[in-house]
Design a protein around this motif. Sequence first.
Motif, PDB file in Angstrom:
ATOM      1  N   THR A 126      20.125 -51.335 -22.511  1.00  0.00           N
ATOM      2  CA  THR A 126      20.022 -51.153 -20.813  1.00  0.00           C
ATOM      3  C   THR A 126      21.101 -50.742 -20.270  1.00  0.00           C
ATOM      4  O   THR A 126      21.013 -50.095 -19.210  1.00  0.00           O
ATOM      5  CB  THR A 126      19.533 -52.374 -20.291  1.00  0.00           C
ATOM      6  N   GLY A 127      22.279 -51.002 -20.905  1.00  0.00           N
ATOM      7  CA  GLY A 127      23.756 -50.573 -20.329  1.00  0.00           C
ATOM      8  C   GLY A 127      23.996 -51.689 -19.263  1.00  0.00           C
ATOM      9  O   GLY A 127      25.184 -51.587 -18.579  1.00  0.00           O
ATOM     10  N   THR A 128      23.172 -52.925 -19.146  1.00  0.00           N
ATOM     11  CA  THR A 128      23.578 -54.043 -17.887  1.00  0.00           C
ATOM     12  C   THR A 128      23.816 -55.197 -18.912  1.00  0.00           C
ATOM     13  O   THR A 128      23.682 -55.336 -20.025  1.00  0.00           O
ATOM     14  CB  THR A 128      22.448 -54.112 -17.012  1.00  0.00           C
ATOM     15  N   PHE A 179      13.433 -55.898 -18.304  1.00  0.00           N
ATOM     16  CA  PHE A 179      14.701 -55.385 -17.787  1.00  0.00           C
ATOM     17  C   PHE A 179      14.931 -54.037 -17.463  1.00  0.00           C
ATOM     18  O   PHE A 179      14.159 -53.161 -18.350  1.00  0.00           O
ATOM     19  CB  PHE A 179      15.953 -55.842 -18.891  1.00  0.00           C
ATOM     20  N   ILE A 180      15.648 -53.749 -16.421  1.00  0.00           N
ATOM     21  CA  ILE A 180      15.784 -52.221 -16.264  1.00  0.00           C
ATOM     22  C   ILE A 180      16.529 -51.272 -17.178  1.00  0.00           C
ATOM     23  O   ILE A 180      17.561 -52.061 -17.473  1.00  0.00           O
ATOM     24  CB  ILE A 180      16.080 -52.170 -14.753  1.00  0.00           C
ATOM     25  N   VAL A 181      16.375 -50.446 -17.419  1.00  0.00           N
ATOM     26  CA  VAL A 181      17.346 -49.139 -18.175  1.00  0.00           C
ATOM     27  C   VAL A 181      18.099 -48.336 -17.210  1.00  0.00           C
ATOM     28  O   VAL A 181      17.355 -47.635 -16.409  1.00  0.00           O
ATOM     29  CB  VAL A 181      16.532 -48.730 -19.274  1.00  0.00           C
ATOM     30  N   MET A 182      19.378 -48.371 -17.291  1.00  0.00           N
ATOM     31  CA  MET A 182      20.103 -47.788 -16.435  1.00  0.00           C
ATOM     32  C   MET A 182      20.573 -46.299 -17.104  1.00  0.00           C
ATOM     33  O   MET A 182      20.619 -46.301 -18.374  1.00  0.00           O
ATOM     34  CB  MET A 182      21.433 -48.181 -15.852  1.00  0.00           C
ATOM     35  N   PRO A 183      20.681 -45.420 -16.304  1.00  0.00           N
ATOM     36  CA  PRO A 183      21.065 -43.973 -17.008  1.00  0.00           C
ATOM     37  C   PRO A 183      22.413 -44.008 -17.429  1.00  0.00           C
ATOM     38  O   PRO A 183      22.980 -43.153 -18.267  1.00  0.00           O
ATOM     39  CB  PRO A 183      20.940 -42.937 -15.871  1.00  0.00           C
ATOM     40  N   GLU A 220      19.784 -44.094 -10.431  1.00  0.00           N
ATOM     41  CA  GLU A 220      18.212 -44.730 -10.321  1.00  0.00           C
ATOM     42  C   GLU A 220      17.930 -45.182 -11.750  1.00  0.00           C
ATOM     43  O   GLU A 220      18.119 -44.604 -12.669  1.00  0.00           O
ATOM     44  CB  GLU A 220      17.191 -43.863  -9.915  1.00  0.00           C
ATOM     45  N   PRO A 221      17.236 -46.199 -11.600  1.00  0.00           N
ATOM     46  CA  PRO A 221      16.795 -46.990 -13.201  1.00  0.00           C
ATOM     47  C   PRO A 221      15.891 -45.765 -13.831  1.00  0.00           C
ATOM     48  O   PRO A 221      15.018 -45.130 -13.240  1.00  0.00           O
ATOM     49  CB  PRO A 221      15.904 -48.245 -13.099  1.00  0.00           C
ATOM     50  N   ILE A 222      15.931 -45.523 -15.168  1.00  0.00           N
ATOM     51  CA  ILE A 222      15.206 -44.636 -15.768  1.00  0.00           C
ATOM     52  C   ILE A 222      14.031 -45.357 -16.705  1.00  0.00           C
ATOM     53  O   ILE A 222      13.073 -44.483 -17.220  1.00  0.00           O
ATOM     54  CB  ILE A 222      15.975 -43.828 -17.099  1.00  0.00           C
ATOM     55  N   ALA A 270      25.563 -48.778 -14.145  1.00  0.00           N
ATOM     56  CA  ALA A 270      25.245 -50.145 -14.128  1.00  0.00           C
ATOM     57  C   ALA A 270      26.529 -51.190 -13.310  1.00  0.00           C
ATOM     58  O   ALA A 270      26.392 -51.795 -12.639  1.00  0.00           O
ATOM     59  CB  ALA A 270      24.953 -50.784 -15.589  1.00  0.00           C
ATOM     60  N   MET A 271      27.536 -50.714 -13.897  1.00  0.00           N
ATOM     61  CA  MET A 271      28.945 -51.229 -13.339  1.00  0.00           C
ATOM     62  C   MET A 271      29.125 -50.948 -11.765  1.00  0.00           C
ATOM     63  O   MET A 271      29.470 -51.851 -11.010  1.00  0.00           O
ATOM     64  CB  MET A 271      30.017 -50.923 -14.064  1.00  0.00           C
ATOM     65  N   GLU A 272      28.485 -49.770 -11.278  1.00  0.00           N
ATOM     66  CA  GLU A 272      28.762 -49.198 -10.216  1.00  0.00           C
ATOM     67  C   GLU A 272      27.636 -50.281  -8.998  1.00  0.00           C
ATOM     68  O   GLU A 272      28.333 -50.428  -7.832  1.00  0.00           O
ATOM     69  CB  GLU A 272      28.500 -47.807  -9.859  1.00  0.00           C
ATOM     70  N   TYR A 273      26.660 -50.606  -9.695  1.00  0.00           N
ATOM     71  CA  TYR A 273      25.873 -51.432  -8.957  1.00  0.00           C
ATOM     72  C   TYR A 273      26.626 -52.766  -8.592  1.00  0.00           C
ATOM     73  O   TYR A 273      26.436 -53.508  -7.578  1.00  0.00           O
ATOM     74  CB  TYR A 273      24.447 -51.701  -9.737  1.00  0.00           C
TER      75      TYR A 273
END
Length: 521
Positions: free
Chosen positions: A409-411, A466-470, A437-439, A475-478
């Motif tokens: 997910t990158g998160t 869980f959301i998957v980030m691009p 945006e989540p993919i 994810a860290m920016e969020y």
Amino acid sequence: MIAQEDEDGEWDLESLKEQKLNSIKDQVGKLMFWKEAAGLTYYPPMDLPTPKKIKPKGIKELGFGTDDPEVQNAAAGKSSNANATTTQSATNDTETLTQPEVSEEKEASKTQEQPQEQKQQEVKPPERTFPCTDQVWHFHPIAFVEHMKRIYPQSKVSSNIIFPCKSVPLNHPKGFKSNSYKNYDYTLETSNPATFAAKRGSNRLHAARDLYYEVGEPIYAMADGKVIEVKSFYNDTFEITIEHDYEIVKGFKMIVRYGEVNKNNILVKVGDTVKKGQHIAKVGLLIPYVHQPAGEKRGMLHLEMYTGELSSSPYPGDVLYNKMKYARSKFYNGNQSFRRREDLIDPLDILNSTLQQQLSLINKNYTIDDAEKALKHIYDKYGEEMSIIIERMYRDETAHFTSLQYRKTGTGGMEAHGAAPYYGWSSNFFTLNPDFEPIGLTSFFEGKGKSGLGGNQQVKNRKKHFIVMPSVIAAMEYKAYYIKKYNGDYARWHSTEETAKKAYQKYLEKISPKFTIKFNQ
């Protein structure tokens, strides 16, 4: 929370095994075509001209060369006495499969002798039908495949068509919300409320695949096209019918009916042109409620599909079962019908293919290098303090960037708690940063994490989404956005209770931010 990799791996293997077995059953089932094919019209291909016999080249002519006289003789078309009989037999067999050689001079004179008006006209292949009999017939395998292609519509999927939602349905093997949803698996060929051709009452067959979702799940146009119908549908929901610029049968445009959508969230009207991926509606709630599984109050996308070979409304009333061009049911008892027009098809093949395409896009495998690059981005943009905080949070949540959850997910664990496209997370952030945006979504059994230490209570009886980030940067920016929004109160990410927040801060201080230290050197 950290995903339990062993449990997830075991589930994936069982799921894969189940899918493979179902696939084999489906393929075997599709071979049982005879009664469906009986009487259908097809056009056999014209006989191709028999090729002229071509003298094979000798081995030397092919560039290999040899001094063996027997091989040289064979290449020249000669044979030794010992092999004369065998060679002659082989020659005779070859000649029965080829036309006798005719010189170019003879061909030319033959053409000159025939008047122009006597040239034979091209013959159109006759219409033929499969015999309506249970007798077993023999087909050449290649001819058989070609004839089947002429009779049945093709379901080869291209990038011009997509899955109608961004997340996996709750009644799909890769997205079961709980074990009870397995009884409503829409991908099966059994008769359950979500499957195509299932029994509905005493005289109706289900004309769609039902994709279960939470109410409010966004629905997207599967391809470019034009809206041809929007009207009341079933139990206080509406339907949208779109003629898409996509061909299942060559020369005809696919038609899709998106049923059981929320009547208050329809974003298109009749006559509108739509683009592939355009948000057109949201999943509605049936009223009165349909509790399937028991105790669940959720919506569904009722998806019907047509080849577009007819021009009538998708709902013309009763059409006799034997008049349907493609739709068939294992549960037909002699007096049922789909109550749809004749070019209705089972959308499962296209749904499976488009969902697989979608899942391949979110099948991420983020690495420690991705984490380091993302932290360097945070360090350069927001400074050392923000980089230290985010790195410590990540190292705690992802077992130092090694957990399955991080890799996929990158998160560190952004659980979906709302509908797509943002799944309950800040729309303001994603509006400001559309590239982040989540993919999509993926599912895991969560680990213990800080359950009992001020964190969320671990859920053990079902997977969480869980959301998957691009990207890891997204994810860290969020996280940076969240920390700034609450004026540096990063512990709020963990808990809103003050005692738990202080304990979390002390815990993180023990974690070494190795990458940030490296950036300072």
